[in-house]
Design an enzyme around this catalytic site. Structure first.
Site, PDB file in Angstrom:
ATOM      1  N   GLU A 175       0.806  -1.228   0.000  1.00 39.33           N
ATOM      2  CA  GLU A 175       0.000   0.000   0.000  1.00 39.33           C
ATOM      3  C   GLU A 175       0.840   1.280   0.000  1.00 39.33           C
ATOM      4  O   GLU A 175       0.943   1.991   1.003  1.00 39.33           O
ATOM      5  CB  GLU A 175      -0.954   0.002   1.198  1.00 39.33           C
ATOM      6  CG  GLU A 175      -1.945  -1.135   1.181  1.00 39.33           C
ATOM      7  CD  GLU A 175      -2.925  -1.105   2.341  1.00 39.33           C
ATOM      8  OE1 GLU A 175      -3.879  -1.906   2.327  1.00 39.33           O
ATOM      9  OE2 GLU A 175      -2.746  -0.266   3.269  1.00 39.33           O
ATOM     10  N   GLU A 371      -5.633  -8.720   1.374  1.00 44.84           N
ATOM     11  CA  GLU A 371      -6.290  -8.254   2.592  1.00 44.84           C
ATOM     12  C   GLU A 371      -7.754  -8.009   2.298  1.00 44.84           C
ATOM     13  O   GLU A 371      -8.106  -7.383   1.297  1.00 44.84           O
ATOM     14  CB  GLU A 371      -5.681  -6.949   3.124  1.00 44.84           C
ATOM     15  CG  GLU A 371      -4.311  -7.061   3.736  1.00 44.84           C
ATOM     16  CD  GLU A 371      -3.819  -5.736   4.306  1.00 44.84           C
ATOM     17  OE1 GLU A 371      -4.661  -4.881   4.690  1.00 44.84           O
ATOM     18  OE2 GLU A 371      -2.592  -5.537   4.365  1.00 44.84           O
TER      19      GLU A 371
END
Length: 465
Positions: A175, A371
């Site tokens: 990320e 995720e």
């Protein structure tokens, strides 16, 4: 109707080093930017922690996974997962960010790998999950400098050289937007580490460009150092544009909005397509980062898979305007889980998968949901149970989107639930719980929640129950 998954579908769970390990000063580890950032928090008006005061620092033992990893691996084994995604702390391996390697740091991860192997669980290793060495922040401003990309590649080489005979699945970065665009700002104190105010927004974009360079150099370093064939990927949390209804007009609108949503055109596009999105780049104007000759070639390394971290989305519909689309505001009563941003968007997983294949035009790229999960207001009842029925609803609905993508032949091959354990939830400290195992932070007791048993049963059956 039961929804069945392929027999070779990879079920897993995910964690991150800083969020669960604890042992911040043990075995030669030195501070990361999050160690110092988390010592200077106060509670903001929105309820989370920001680095603007000197309130009592939060407890940093996290889940004490550094000492309790064997117990946690046994929980994974009983759950039935085939893969475990975790991150390695740069600060344990090269505590000063560059220079000498810390053998004791490697020894912890070798013990963990031994334990995973003994229980038949395959490691999927993230090399950077936000916890950059404080020494590099002090030395040259960490992600503000191109030096960070080179130091990251050296760290990657050290890890893969030592552990590469035991790890076949590598992830470079997790990320990019969160440790760059949320860690730097040109106006107000950022809510993520290092919490640095920079002179202008262009400097924020420069940090993410340097992170993209680090990804590219990291891929090269893994392939050069690995002693065995391996798979290399990137994990991103790009913004998901979901058509209000699946009419041709609304689908086209969602695809048109995708490059401009959540800065996608300047983050996922360079890594996956080799170019900043032209239209998005134009919107940046003078705030665009400096790109040197050869940068985009370095950034655009061939990868074997893309990991998608997806929690929510945004509704888009066709509109009679210059853009051809518009965002739809959510009504006040729209369902959400226990985060201000965690609106309930079950279709977001399906559309995230589809956008890679169609909007980014990479139907060849293997995908994993690295995720997906939710924060919930978990409580232990009088019988010692945690009945997180809201989390089960969330997971079941979102996994239906993965199943749909499989039936439509999109290349989605695995799902890692976030997270195995309640943990240190970044700027929210311990106020939010994402785990399927409850952690009593005073005693470190582990209590599997109802969602743990539901996920176990789904894995055993190979279908949603």
């Amino acid at each position: 109707m039961s929804i069945t998954f392929p027999t070779n579908f990879q079920w897993g769970v995910a964690t991150a080093a800083f969020q669960i390990e604890g042992g911040a000063s043990l075995a030669g580890r030195k501070p990361s930017v999050w160690d110092t950032f988390s010592q200077q928090w106060r509670r903001s008006s929105r309820g989370h922690m920001v680095p603007m005061g000197f309130a009592k620092p939060p407890h940093l033992d996290a889940c004490d996974h550094f000492h309790r990893y064997q117990e946690d691996v046994k929980l994974m084994a009983a759950l039935g997962v085939t893969q475990y995604r975790f991150s390695i702390s740069w600060c344990r391996i090269i505590p000063n960010g560059r220079g000498s390697v810390n053998v004791a740091g490697f020894e912890f991860y070798e013990r963990l790998l031994d334990c995973l192997e003994a229980h038949g669980i395959e490691p999927v290793v993230t090399l950077f999950h936000w916890d950059s060495p404080l020494a590099l922040e002090n030395q040259y401003g960490s992600w503000r400098s191109r030096e960070m990309a080179d130091d990251f590649a050296d760290y990657v080489t050290a890890v893969v050289t030592r552990l590469g005979d035991r790890i076949r699945h590598w992830i470079t970065l997790n990320e990019i937007t969160c440790f760059t665009h949320l860690g730097y700002n040109d106006r107000v104190p950022p809510e993520h580490a290092p919490g640095t105010i920079v002179p202008r927004w262009r400097d924020v974009w420069q940090t993410s460009h340097h992170a993209l360079l680090a990804h590219g150099l990291g891929v090269q370093a893994i392939r050069a150092a690995s002693p065995q064939p391996c798979r290399v990927g990137l994990v991103d949390n790009f913004g998901i544009t979901v058509p209000l209804s699946e009419t041709p007009a609304n689908i086209t609108a969602a695809q048109a909005a995708f490059p401009y949503h959540c800065n996608n055109g300047g983050l996922i596009y360079p890594a996956i397509t080799g170019q900043y999105h032209a239209g998005f780049w134009k919107t940046l104007g003078a705030e665009a980062p400096q790109v040197q000759d050869g940068d985009l070639t370095t950034i655009h390394q061939p990868i074997d898979f893309l990991g998608l971290n997806i929690y929510t989305g945004s509704h888009i519909r066709a509109a009679d305007n210059v853009r051809g689309y518009e965002y739809l505001d959510l009504p006040s009563g729209y369902p959400r889980l226990d985060m201000p941003w965690l609106n309930f968007f079950p279709d977001s997983l399906y559309w995230g998968i589809r956008h890679v294949s169609e909007t980014l035009n990479r139907p060849d790229l293997s995908l994993i949901i690295t995720e997906n999960g939710c924060a919930a207001q978990d409580e232990v009842n009088a019988q010692g149970e945690v009945l997180d029925l809201d989390r089960i609803l969330y997971l079941k609905q979102h996994l239906q989107g993965v199943a749909r993508a499989i039936t439509e032949d999109y290349p989605i091959h695995g799902y890692y639930l976030w997270s195995l354990l309640d943990n240190f939830e970044w700027s929210w400290a311990y106020a939010k719980r994402f785990g399927i195992v409850y952690i009593n932070y005073q005693t470190q007791q582990r209590i599997p929640k109802a969602s743990y048993y539901w996920y176990r049963d789904c894995i055993q059956a190979g279908k949603l129950l």
